[in-house]
Design a protein around this motif. Structure first.
Motif, PDB file in Angstrom:
ATOM      1  N   LYS A   1      13.619  -3.645  -8.671  1.00  0.00           N
ATOM      2  CA  LYS A   1      12.207  -3.490  -8.494  1.00  0.00           C
ATOM      3  C   LYS A   1      13.116  -3.343  -6.691  1.00  0.00           C
TER       4      LYS A   1
ATOM      5  N   THR B   1       6.742   8.461  -3.786  1.00  0.00           N
ATOM      6  CA  THR B   1       7.793   7.386  -3.713  1.00  0.00           C
ATOM      7  C   THR B   1       7.243   6.076  -4.550  1.00  0.00           C
TER       8      THR B   1
ATOM      9  N   MET C   1       6.248   1.297 -12.975  1.00  0.00           N
ATOM     10  CA  MET C   1       6.576   1.869 -11.338  1.00  0.00           C
ATOM     11  C   MET C   1       5.216   1.867 -10.557  1.00  0.00           C
TER      12      MET C   1
ATOM     13  N   GLU D   1      14.802  -1.234  -4.794  1.00  0.00           N
ATOM     14  CA  GLU D   1      15.126  -0.243  -4.039  1.00  0.00           C
ATOM     15  C   GLU D   1      14.307   1.317  -5.121  1.00  0.00           C
ATOM     16  N   ALA D   2      13.544   1.676  -4.411  1.00  0.00           N
ATOM     17  CA  ALA D   2      12.458   2.845  -4.090  1.00  0.00           C
ATOM     18  C   ALA D   2      13.009   4.603  -4.615  1.00  0.00           C
TER      19      ALA D   2
ATOM     20  N   ARG E   1      18.758   0.794  -9.176  1.00  0.00           N
ATOM     21  CA  ARG E   1      17.293   1.025  -7.580  1.00  0.00           C
ATOM     22  C   ARG E   1      17.794  -0.629  -8.381  1.00  0.00           C
TER      23      ARG E   1
ATOM     24  N   ARG F   1       9.486   2.313  -6.692  1.00  0.00           N
ATOM     25  CA  ARG F   1       9.916   1.593  -7.804  1.00  0.00           C
ATOM     26  C   ARG F   1       9.358   0.830  -8.632  1.00  0.00           C
TER      27      ARG F   1
END
Length: 116
Positions: A69, A88, A112, A71-72, A66, A90
């Motif tokens: 931080k 959803t 997150m 990519e979701a 990912r 990240r």
């Protein structure tokens, strides 16, 4: 979109985060207003009682894939009433710290934040 599919310990934290803009005027008064919608945040804890080296590597590699931080991803949030909500999110930080003892005991904490 990838899904984070690893169960955490029974200990977790959730909360809500607002963005408030504060404008200070020359006379000393302030004006405050909210910017955007509030976002939920979640902190998951993983430790030796639920961790193996395979699981630790899965979490580590998922974080790296990912790009911190950047990519979701999807995550199943269990609400107080026991229902599951796919959220959803990240990662909230670009660094991941883990404690490892003799390549056998692993301890992580992941924060997150919800993506709106």
């Amino acid at each position: 979109m990838e899904k984070f599919q690893f169960s955490h310990n029974n200990e977790w934290t959730d909360g809500i985060k607002f963005k408030t803009l504060v404008t200070e005027f020359e006379g000393g008064k302030e004006q405050r207003r909210t910017k955007g919608l509030p976002r939920r945040f979640f902190r998951l804890n993983f430790e030796k009682s639920t961790m193996t080296s395979d699981h630790a590597n899965y979490i580590y590699n998922f974080f790296v894939a990912r790009k911190g931080k950047t990519e979701a991803f999807l995550w199943d949030y269990e609400k107080d009433d026991g229902t599951i909500e796919e959220v959803t999110v990240r990662f909230d930080q670009d660094e991941l710290e883990r404690t490892v003892f003799m390549n056998y005991i692993y301890r992580f904490g992941l924060k997150m934040i919800e993506v709106l």
